[in-house]
Design a protein around this motif. Structure first.
Motif, PDB file in Angstrom:
ATOM      1  N   PRO A 105       0.913  -1.214  -0.008  1.00 50.46           N
ATOM      2  CA  PRO A 105       0.021   0.012  -0.051  1.00 50.46           C
ATOM      3  C   PRO A 105       0.923   1.253  -0.132  1.00 50.46           C
ATOM      4  O   PRO A 105       1.965   1.357   0.502  1.00 50.46           O
ATOM      5  CB  PRO A 105      -0.770  -0.171   1.252  1.00 50.46           C
TER       6      PRO A 105
ATOM      7  N   THR B  41      -1.561   5.461   3.097  1.00 50.11           N
ATOM      8  CA  THR B  41      -2.556   4.570   3.529  1.00 50.11           C
ATOM      9  C   THR B  41      -2.206   3.738   4.383  1.00 50.11           C
ATOM     10  O   THR B  41      -2.718   3.627   5.690  1.00 50.11           O
ATOM     11  CB  THR B  41      -3.069   3.738   2.275  1.00 50.11           C
ATOM     12  N   LEU B  42      -0.855   3.191   4.448  1.00 48.07           N
ATOM     13  CA  LEU B  42      -0.329   2.320   5.621  1.00 48.07           C
ATOM     14  C   LEU B  42      -0.191   3.216   6.869  1.00 48.07           C
ATOM     15  O   LEU B  42      -0.378   2.707   8.065  1.00 48.07           O
ATOM     16  CB  LEU B  42       1.118   1.656   5.108  1.00 48.07           C
TER      17      LEU B  42
ATOM     18  N   ASP C 152      -3.565   3.575   8.316  1.00 46.41           N
ATOM     19  CA  ASP C 152      -3.917   2.334   9.146  1.00 46.41           C
ATOM     20  C   ASP C 152      -3.307   2.033  10.489  1.00 46.41           C
ATOM     21  O   ASP C 152      -3.865   1.671  11.281  1.00 46.41           O
ATOM     22  CB  ASP C 152      -3.918   1.143   8.168  1.00 46.41           C
TER      23      ASP C 152
ATOM     24  N   ARG D  79       4.009   9.394   8.161  1.00 38.53           N
ATOM     25  CA  ARG D  79       4.658   8.754   6.963  1.00 38.53           C
ATOM     26  C   ARG D  79       5.950   8.304   6.536  1.00 38.53           C
ATOM     27  O   ARG D  79       6.323   7.530   6.126  1.00 38.53           O
ATOM     28  CB  ARG D  79       3.843   9.749   6.084  1.00 38.53           C
TER      29      ARG D  79
ATOM     30  N   GLU E   8      -8.323  -0.082   5.427  1.00 37.40           N
ATOM     31  CA  GLU E   8      -8.696   0.398   4.149  1.00 37.40           C
ATOM     32  C   GLU E   8      -7.955   0.062   2.825  1.00 37.40           C
ATOM     33  O   GLU E   8      -8.312  -0.371   1.738  1.00 37.40           O
ATOM     34  CB  GLU E   8      -8.121   2.005   4.008  1.00 37.40           C
ATOM     35  N   HIS E   9      -6.503  -0.236   3.241  1.00 39.34           N
ATOM     36  CA  HIS E   9      -5.646  -0.510   1.836  1.00 39.34           C
ATOM     37  C   HIS E   9      -5.937  -2.091   1.464  1.00 39.34           C
ATOM     38  O   HIS E   9      -5.689  -2.536   0.359  1.00 39.34           O
ATOM     39  CB  HIS E   9      -4.116  -0.686   2.177  1.00 39.34           C
TER      40      HIS E   9
END
Ligand code: PLP
Length: 457
Positions: free
Chosen positions: A20, A24-25, A28, A33, A422-423
């Motif tokens: 991902p 996104t990761l 989650d 980032r 999500e991913h």
């Protein structure tokens, strides 16, 4: 990073799998980032990952998994590994609002009076009961005051306590959680099924059951998914008034409604006839074990007594944290955010099925975190086996059916679309489509073109 390396080494992440995006990761896992970017970069350097412009970060082709002989423990040949979790039991655990919860915990601890750390009142902290009084009135139309609220360790605990003070048979929906039915039976109460159709439970059957109480999921029938029809909402209150019966209203996911503003709780129609039961298990996390009961005046003291003299179940720090979380607006904010995410997933699910499995009807989608895929008669078990082969964890409708229900069983799959992070959602839907039965073959196909009879000359 260690977990990622281990996943590649063991083969859980196959060569060429695309990872991902950082953002996104990071969302989650609730980490920065940069932390994800750093971990990816290091694994690229070690040769586990490859990063190429335009094709994202992937597991390197030569990052071969351990051979089975090297893996820990014996292989279990018949069990399929769960890669995609579509069970209807949990919200997206990766979306737990860690930072806001931690901020509320810090503020709550700083503001708590010393007596909060002494022996607690079995009804629960007053701060939380106040916060819930205001929140439930505003968000769910519940009419109460803090003295009629009892805090408990989730809905299951509330149900157990209520059953200790109730008598006589309890009517329940013909589809529901077997675990909840067994809690009721464990307290010595018989359960009698009410037919469930597209408008929720058939309240017109109540009188014939001879039940003293009825347990319903009016906002979103669990698991079939229909909201209780407005006429049935009033009918159940009429029944309770006429017979002295009690409605137990399980409002487990009432905040998540997508086609309109959430419908208020039935409790608002008559607070003396309804025990309203709520929990944070769908809105935040089932691991918090926090729930509440809003009780008619005549039951509040008896249930508090059943709970015991002192608070034995829910920790004071969590209760005060939830009170702050509600009062500072973080709960509303989280629910607004999650409503958008779940609505998007629901739309993704319905659009994917419309395109790739148009013969499968999706129902129960107006609310909540799960939907039902209606299957042709007799195909549920085969679909579940196919799902297991695709690495999917999901449930069919059959285990939810009351054993004494006289209706023929329905075949279907219950899809918890809130559960995956999500991913992982798109991949879960891809796997789901592969597990669904093919469209039925038309037994009498229309001839595509009329056959010409050979001409006789
Ligand atoms: C029908 C139903 N009721 C209630 C709940 C909440 O249960 P608990 O608060 O015990 O986790 C759930 C699961 O989240 C549920 O599926």
């Amino acid at each position: 990073m260690r977990a990622l390396r281990e996943a590649i080494r063991s083969g859980r992440l196959a060569p060429d799998t695309r990872l991902p995006p950082y953002r996104t990761l990071a969302n989650d896992l609730a980490i920065a980032r940069n932390t994800v970017a750093g971990a990816y970069a290091e694994l690229v350097e070690e040769g586990w990952l490859t990063a190429r412009q335009g094709s994202g970060t992937r597991v390197a082709r030569r990052a071969t998994p351990l051979d089975p002989g090297q893996s820990r423990g014996p292989a279990r040949p018949t069990r399929h590994r769960v890669t995609h979790d579509l069970m209807p039991t949990s919200p997206d655990a990766a979306a737990f609002p860690r930072a806001d919860w931690a901020a509320s915990a810090r503020r709550a601890l700083a503001a708590a009076p010393n007596d909060a750390f002494g022996v607690g009142d079995s009804r629960g902290r007053r701060e939380l009961r106040h916060a819930l009084t205001e929140y439930l009135a505003r968000a769910r139309g519940v009419r109460t005051d803090p003295d009629r609220i009892i805090i408990c360790a989730g809905y299951a605990h509330a149900l157990r306590l209520l059953c200790q003070v109730l008598q006589g048979p309890m009517a329940v929906e013909s589809y529901g959680l077997a675990f909840h039915r067994s809690l009721i039976a464990g307290a010595g109460l018989d359960t009698v099924p009410l037919t469930v159709d597209a408008h929720g439970a058939r309240t017109d059957e109540l009188t014939a059951t001879g039940a003293d109480s009825v347990l319903l999921t009016p906002a979103h029938q669990f698991p079939t998914g229909g909201p209780l029809h407005p006429e049935r909402r009033t009918a159940v209150i009429d029944w309770a008034r006429a017979t002295g019966g009690l409605l137990l209203e399980d409002d487990y996911d009432g905040e998540f409604r997508y086609d309109r503003e959430p419908v208020g709780a039935v409790q608002g129609l008559d607070p003396d006839r309804v025990a309203y039961l709520g929990s944070t298990s769908k809105s935040l996390s089932p691991a918090l074990r926090l729930g509440w009961m809003v009780l008619p005046g005549h039951l509040a003291d008896r249930v508090a007594e059943a709970k015991g003299e002192r608070e034995m179940w829910t920790g004071v720090v969590d209760q005060l944290t939830l009170a702050d979380f509600i009062n500072c607006g973080a709960y509303d904010r989280h629910l607004r955010r999650m409503r958008k995410i779940y609505r998007r997933r629901r739309d993704h699910l319905t659009a994917t099925l419309a395109e790739r499995a148009p013969h499968i009807a999706v129902t129960g989608i107006a609310a909540g975190l799960h939907a039902v895929l209606e299957l042709p008669e007799g195909t549920e078990q085969a679909a579940l086996r196919a799902a297991r082969r695709q690495g999917l964890a999901l449930e069919g409708l059959h285990p939810f059916r009351h054993p004494h229900s006289t209706l023929p069983p329905r075949d279907g799959l219950v899809i918890g679309y809130g559960t995956p992070p999500e991913h992982a959602f798109t991949a879960a839907l891809d796997a789901l489509c592969l597990a669904l039965p093919d469209p039925p073959q038309d037994e009498h196909p229309e001839p595509t073109a009329p056959r010409r009879r050979p001409r006789r000359s």
